[in-house]
Design a protein around this motif. Sequence first.
Motif, short mmCIF file in Angstrom:
data_model
loop_
_atom_site.label_atom_id
_atom_site.label_comp_id
_atom_site.label_asym_id
_atom_site.label_seq_id
_atom_site.Cartn_x
_atom_site.Cartn_y
_atom_site.Cartn_z
N PHE A 131 0.80 -1.22 0.00
CA PHE A 131 0.00 0.00 0.00
C PHE A 131 0.83 1.27 0.00
N PHE A 132 2.15 1.16 -0.06
CA PHE A 132 3.02 2.32 0.01
C PHE A 132 2.65 3.39 -1.01
N ALA A 133 2.48 3.02 -2.25
CA ALA A 133 2.18 4.00 -3.30
C ALA A 133 0.69 4.29 -3.45
N GLU A 134 -0.15 3.28 -3.14
CA GLU A 134 -1.59 3.42 -3.36
C GLU A 134 -2.31 4.16 -2.25
N ASP A 135 -1.94 3.88 -1.01
CA ASP A 135 -2.64 4.45 0.14
C ASP A 135 -1.65 4.60 1.30
N ALA A 136 -1.03 5.76 1.37
CA ALA A 136 0.04 5.99 2.35
C ALA A 136 -0.44 5.83 3.79
N ASN A 137 -1.68 6.22 4.09
CA ASN A 137 -2.20 6.09 5.45
C ASN A 137 -2.29 4.62 5.87
N THR A 138 -2.79 3.78 4.99
CA THR A 138 -2.87 2.35 5.30
C THR A 138 -1.48 1.76 5.45
N SER A 139 -0.56 2.17 4.58
CA SER A 139 0.81 1.70 4.68
C SER A 139 1.43 2.07 6.03
N LEU A 140 1.16 3.28 6.47
CA LEU A 140 1.67 3.74 7.76
C LEU A 140 1.07 2.94 8.92
N ILE A 141 -0.22 2.66 8.84
CA ILE A 141 -0.88 1.87 9.88
C ILE A 141 -0.29 0.46 9.92
N LYS A 142 -0.12 -0.16 8.76
CA LYS A 142 0.45 -1.51 8.72
C LYS A 142 1.89 -1.51 9.19
N SER A 143 2.64 -0.46 8.88
CA SER A 143 4.03 -0.35 9.37
C SER A 143 4.06 -0.24 10.89
#
Length: 93
Positions: free
Chosen positions: A63-75
């Motif tokens: 989700f890094f490029a598609e949805d930064a907020n979700t990527s941050l939550i998963k990180s």
Amino acid sequence: MITPLRDVGQTGSATFVACPDNLGHVPDVGDKKHLGGALSANFDHLKEISPELHRLGVLAERFFAEDANTSLIKSRQFGEYMVKEIADALRRL
């Protein structure tokens, strides 16, 4: 296809997950059809050690490029789970 679904692990915000069958569950990374067959060279080494860390790492990267907020939550979830795993391992020593 990215479908907006409510992530059972989150409250109050929608999480976008790849789930073409629209069953409303967070995909299992082992089930390649849910992630378009794309797994991560960066996190595949965790598959045998900790399937949950592997799953969270692959989702954060996906989700890094598609949805930064979700990527941050998963990180963040990845980091929290990793700390839990380390603490559990140290208690067993």
